[in-house]
Design an enzyme around this catalytic site. Structure first.
Site, mmCIF file in Angstrom:
data_model
loop_
_atom_site.group_PDB
_atom_site.id
_atom_site.type_symbol
_atom_site.label_atom_id
_atom_site.label_comp_id
_atom_site.label_asym_id
_atom_site.label_seq_id
_atom_site.Cartn_x
_atom_site.Cartn_y
_atom_site.Cartn_z
ATOM 1 N N LEU A 70 75.202 5.990 -9.292
ATOM 2 C CA LEU A 70 76.004 5.610 -8.124
ATOM 3 C C LEU A 70 76.731 4.301 -8.357
ATOM 4 O O LEU A 70 77.779 4.046 -7.797
ATOM 5 C CB LEU A 70 75.106 5.448 -6.894
ATOM 6 C CG LEU A 70 74.546 6.709 -6.268
ATOM 7 C CD1 LEU A 70 73.529 6.343 -5.209
ATOM 8 C CD2 LEU A 70 75.650 7.550 -5.673
ATOM 9 N N PHE A 73 70.940 -6.224 -9.543
ATOM 10 C CA PHE A 73 69.640 -6.264 -10.194
ATOM 11 C C PHE A 73 69.369 -5.055 -11.088
ATOM 12 O O PHE A 73 68.292 -4.910 -11.638
ATOM 13 C CB PHE A 73 68.535 -6.352 -9.139
ATOM 14 C CG PHE A 73 68.684 -7.557 -8.263
ATOM 15 C CD1 PHE A 73 68.101 -8.761 -8.627
ATOM 16 C CD2 PHE A 73 69.418 -7.485 -7.098
ATOM 17 C CE1 PHE A 73 68.248 -9.876 -7.819
ATOM 18 C CE2 PHE A 73 69.568 -8.607 -6.292
ATOM 19 C CZ PHE A 73 68.989 -9.802 -6.650
ATOM 20 N N ASP A 87 72.270 -12.661 -1.440
ATOM 21 C CA ASP A 87 73.418 -12.028 -2.105
ATOM 22 C C ASP A 87 74.124 -11.084 -1.138
ATOM 23 O O ASP A 87 74.422 -9.949 -1.470
ATOM 24 C CB ASP A 87 72.956 -11.285 -3.364
ATOM 25 C CG ASP A 87 74.147 -10.944 -4.273
ATOM 26 O OD1 ASP A 87 75.242 -11.511 -4.060
ATOM 27 O OD2 ASP A 87 73.982 -10.112 -5.175
#
Ligand SMILES: *[C@@H]1O[C@H](CO)[C@@H](O)[C@H](O)[C@H]1NC(C)=O
Ligand SMILES: *[C@@H]1O[C@H](CO)[C@@H](O)[C@H](O)[C@H]1NC(C)=O
Ligand SMILES: *[C@@H]1O[C@H](CO)[C@@H](O)[C@H](O)[C@H]1NC(C)=O
Ligand SMILES: *[C@@H]1O[C@H](CO)[C@@H](O)[C@H](O)[C@H]1NC(C)=O
Ligand SMILES: *[C@@H]1O[C@H](CO)[C@@H](O)[C@H](O)[C@H]1NC(C)=O
Ligand SMILES: *[C@@H]1O[C@H](CO)[C@@H](O)[C@H](O)[C@H]1NC(C)=O
Ligand SMILES: *[C@@H]1O[C@H](CO)[C@@H](O)[C@H](O)[C@H]1NC(C)=O
Ligand SMILES: *[C@@H]1O[C@H](CO)[C@@H](O)[C@H](O)[C@H]1NC(C)=O
Ligand SMILES: *[C@@H]1O[C@H](CO)[C@@H](O)[C@H](O)[C@H]1NC(C)=O
Ligand SMILES: *[C@@H]1O[C@H](CO)[C@@H](O)[C@H](O)[C@H]1NC(C)=O
Length: 828
Positions: free
Chosen positions: A517, A522, A636
């Site tokens: 996807l 991370f 984030d």
């Protein structure tokens, strides 16, 4: 001549008129010997309004109506024969000798009549006034009150300035608005906008015979708990309640403005103003926009707060009537008293800042003061609450409620107070809280409200916690999760749902390129389908993540506990060999950046959806920052980390990965700066100092991006060197913040909401973290119309500021080329 030509072209364009206009000088009055046929019109003296025959939308039928004369889009504000459409263009309007307006079809049958009853008429005429009011009167009598009939007293779906909404108690006339069936059909629809007939008046929107939405009662300045009638520069309003009539109405500040209020076929109360520059209607504000506006959502004696999750709670001293329903988020059964009231020794609990409960069973007296009001309530055992009627000048008047309190909501700090009747024992530790003991009552009430809020929060947290545990346990039993053989995990983390590597590999076709996807901060994300058909998203964390196993398990355990409708749900994880994976719910739509920054997709996200996204993200962050048991900082937050479900509801993803921390710690120092250029706050980028206020900064950037459709990072403008934040601030202080609004939402936008969002966005990106609001304050500001503080210059004002900071990131991926693409804000 020219204006008459324009006029003809407008008619031809918008109405597809088959007729040729007869050459006629504009008239605003007819008498009993004249008539108006299809194609002819009455035009008010200054040309503001026109009466004639028209065809709404796609309809094939024709109607007699009134519309605005000076704007290019034909917008009907009144329709005569809404239930009896004409099949052809042979309709004729006449005035009878008795003073009745009649509409005849081609065979001469009366298909609509004004039924003027005041008789006899001597020399009646019908005149279209500059206010849009069609009146039948005696030719020589210009006093409105003496008129035989007025269209303003028979409204359809539109309220114009100067028009009354309410009741005439003498004639029994009901001035309420009824929606059209559809944009093509003016016949009576399902919704009625009215002033409630029982108790102290409030605005009610009825769906068939049920209340759909209500405002609170009039408090001297506005309807309680309603954003609709706040002071503004466009219009003022008037509320009248006397022995003859009850009504409210708007007055325009500047009569050159074109303004209307409509109850739409969907039941929304909408205010529009005409914008000449864009030649279109601007939706200025809509009532009933958030969930707490749904009538009686929280049931009897419940209270709704849009900031809370769940939204519903019981009023102080009340508990859910059917607890299992409440736990299943069905609040309609409402709440009952924990302790029955004892008529002789009850006290009152003050609740501040609320939209007052429904007043259809209320009693009031305009001249009593609060003390007399309290006494009045105390005297009658069935009285459940009291408040001031008028909040001006420190408050006056008395409003009493009897029986259940329905549709109360937390509104804003400046809103009204209400005093709830309580058994003395509910007020604190019993004695001292008696009504007669004034000085003590106050202290007790403060103390008890502090105590009770604390207890409530604690209870709520426990209920949530227990429910989460229960849900997770159920999931594990029913969901077919397979246990990992890692004995260490099993020993320590019985509550952690584990997937095994084999299951995930099968679900994602061996982590194939096809099921990929995307790549997040991370690691890589894959789409998978479990054997039972459930779709999941699997995040395979980068192998070079330095995080130890214990640390990882600890974090996952925490993240699993975070559950909120604006957070992506973590279903479990997988730790095998050197792999670490997180398994999330799969969301069908893509992330927010896919919509707001893309030329074609941006159209799918109109303003109401965007506003919903902004508010949803804010609520998700409030939950992370303060409502969850752990204090979690996202670190984030950015457009690509906000996913959208099939209804375009926002869900924040990737939270908690950057380490959660608990207790009182609000600020921490880290040597690893995680985050994304363009979203990170100054103190975080330069000193690695992060706090919840760093997320607030990122949120502010995100809001400005959502409104403008531009990325902060890489923004450029021909006139200056500023980034998006600087640009927004500049427009703001120059008094033209609306120039920031993305072209793609101009049509759908609610100007008030957009400007409010920009203002709040700027407050969030202040240089000094102390100047930034908390997320819960952000939610509050987005939900009311109170004055906002003035923002100062934002942090990271120019692109250069950004380059000067030493930026280091060990975990974020490098920026792809398209993140740096430059988009120009088109000058308008
Ligand atoms: C109606 O108005 C027309 C035009 O102004 C006038 O000629 C006529 O006499 C009027 N009829 C009556 C009954 O007032
Ligand atoms: C329109 O036509 C229908 C059926 O042809 C008829 O029943 C109805 O009365 C007509 N309406 C008017 C206003 O003439
Ligand atoms: C006029 O209206 C009457 C009553 O509604 C209806 O019976 C008649 O058919 C209509 N005439 C035409 C031509 O539609
Ligand atoms: C006028 O009166 C008639 C008969 O009472 C009624 O059917 C009709 O609906 C009335 N029209 C209006 C516009 O009130
Ligand atoms: C109510 O109506 C009566 C009779 O028309 C009038 O005398 C009185 O002044 C009215 N009251 C108000 C407050 O307008
Ligand atoms: C009303 O608005 C018009 C157009 O916006 C403006 O020219 C005029 O000066 C305004 N009048 C007042 C009294 O503010
Ligand atoms: C109310 O409280 C008083 C004092 O505690 C007690 O004497 C009385 O019986 C109570 N009345 C009722 C109806 O519970
Ligand atoms: C008040 O409104 C509620 C809900 O619409 C209704 O159930 C109740 O009967 C009303 N009470 C009165 C006195 O009108
Ligand atoms: C309202 O309160 C005032 C002052 O207490 C009193 O004089 C008046 O009679 C009251 N009116 C009603 C209708 O109860
Ligand atoms: C209490 O108030 C209700 C509702 O207004 C009324 O019906 C009842 O008579 C009152 N009871 C007393 C004792 O005043």
């Amino acid at each position: 001549m020219r204006t008459s030509m324009d006029y003809i072209s407008v008619l031809v364009l918008c109405f597809s008129l088959l007729l040729i206009l007869e050459t006629a000088t504009a008239i605003d009055t007819i008498n009993t010997t004249q008539s108006i046929g299809d194609g002819q019109t009455l035009i008010s003296a200054d040309g503001t309004y026109v009466l004639g025959f028209f065809k709404p939308g796609e309809s094939k039928s024709r109607y007699l109506g009134i519309w605005f004369g000076k704007i290019s889009v034909v917008t009907a504000v009144w329709v005569a024969n809404r239930e009896t459409p004409l099949n052809d263009s042979s309709g004729v309007l006449r005035l009878t000798n008795e003073g009745s307006l009649v509409l005849l079809n081609s065979s001469g049958s009366i298909i609509w009549s004004s039924n003027t009853s005041r008789s006899p008429a001597r020399n009646p005429v019908a005149q279209l006034l500059d206010s849009g009011n069609l009146v039948v009167k005696e030719e020589d009598d210009d006093i409105l009150e003496n008129s035989l009939w007025q269209s303003f007293e028979h409204p359809t779906d539109t309220l114009l300035p100067e028009m009354k909404q309410g009741w005439n108690k003498i004639t029994g006339m009901d001035w309420s608005l009824t929606s059209w069936k559809s944009p093509d059909d003016p016949a009576r629809g399902h919704f009625i906008d009215m002033l409630s007939p029982n108790g102290y008046p409030e605005i009610q929107v009825m769906e068939d015979s049920k209340v759909k939405y209500r405002s609170g009662p009039w408090n001297g300045l506005r309807f309680s708990g309603s954003n609709q009638l706040k002071q503004n520069t466009r219009y003022t309003f008037e509320f009248v309640y006397n022995e003859n009539e009850t009504f409210y109405r708007y007055h325009l500040v500047n009569n050159s403005m074109v303004w209307r209020l409509v109850i739409s076929p969907e039941g929304d109360l909408q205010r529009f103003t005409w914008i000449d520059q864009t030649q279109s209607w601007l939706l200025f504000s809509t009532a009933n926009t958030d969930n707490c506006e749904r009538y009686a959502l929280c049931g009897a004696n419940g209270i709704c707060s849009i900031q809370n999750s769940p939204m519903c709670d019981c009023l102080h001293g009340f508990v859910p009537k059917i607890r299992s329903d409440w736990e299943a988020t069905d609040w309609s059964s409402g709440c009952v008293r924990r302790t029955p009231v004892n008529c002789s020794v009850d006290g009152f609990q003050k609740v501040s800042g609320v939209k007052l409960p429904q007043t259809n069973t209320s009693w009031f007296n305009k001249s009593m003061n609060l003390e007399e009001c309290k006494y009045m309530c105390l005297k009658n055992c069935s009285c459940t609450a009291y408040s001031n009627l008028d909040i001006r000048d420190g408050g006056s008047g008395c409003l009493l409620w009897f029986g259940d309190l329905v549709d109360t909501r937390v509104f804003s700090q400046n809103e009204q107070d209400i005093y709830l009747r309580m058994a003395a024992s509910e007020l604190g530790n019993g004695d001292g809280a008696k009504v007669n003991d004034k000085s003590n009552t106050k202290k007790m009430i403060i103390l008890s409200s502090v105590l009770s809020t604390g207890t409530l929060l604690l209870c709520l947290a426990m209920v949530l916690y227990i429910r989460n545990r229960k849900q997770r346990r159920n999931r594990k039993v029913s969901g077919g999760f397979e246990r990992n053989s890692n004995s260490k995990l099993r020993k320590e983390n019985l509550d952690l749902p584990l997937f095994d590597l084999y299951t995930l590999a099968a679900a994602t076709m061996d982590f194939s390129e096809d099921s990929k996807l995307g790549e997040g901060g991370f690691g890589t994300v894959y789409k998978g389908t479990l054997k039972d058909g459930r779709e999941i998203a699997v995040k395979r964390l980068s192998k070079f993540s330095r995080q130890g196993l214990d640390e990882f398990i600890n974090e996952v355990k925490h993240i699993v506990e975070l559950q909120h409708r604006n957070l992506v749900k973590l279903l479990g994880c997988c730790i095998e060999r050197d792999e670490k994976m997180l398994v999330y719910e799969f969301l069908s739509n893509k992330s927010l950046d896919f919509f707001i920054f893309d030329e074609t997709h941006r159209l799918q996200l109109d303003w109401p959806k965007r506003y919903n996204v902004i508010k949803g993200i804010a609520r998700g962050l409030v939950y992370l920052h303060q409502d969850s048991r752990l204090r979690v900082i996202h670190r984030d937050l950015k457009a690509s980390n906000v996913l959208l479900d099939h209804e375009m509801n926002p869900k924040i993803s990737d939270f908690g990965l950057a380490r959660s921390f608990g207790g009182n710690e609000t600020e921490a120092n880290t040597n690893k700066v995680v985050g994304t250029y363009g979203y990170i706050s100054p103190e975080y980028a330069s000193d690695g100092l992060y706090s919840t206020k760093s997320d607030v900064f990122s949120f502010g950037v995100l809001v400005l991006e959502i409104v403008s459709g531009n990325k902060n990072r890489g923004f450029s403008h021909p006139d200056h060197q500023l980034n998006l934040l600087g640009h927004a601030w500049r427009l703001f202080i120059e008094g033209k913040p609306s120039e920031l609004i993305s072209e793609s939402i101009i049509e759908s936008c609610n100007l008030f909401e957009v400007l409010r969002s920009i203002h709040v966005g700027l407050l969030c990106v202040q240089e000094n973290p102390v100047d930034r609001p908390s997320m819960s304050y952000v939610v509050l500001m987005l939900g009311n119309e109170d004055a906002l503080p003035q923002p100062k210059q934002p942090g990271f004002f120019t692109e250069r500021d950004l380059i000067e900071v030493t930026y280091s990131s060990t975990q974020s991926k490098p920026f792809s080329a398209n993140e740096c693409s430059i988009s120009l804000l088109e000058a308008r």
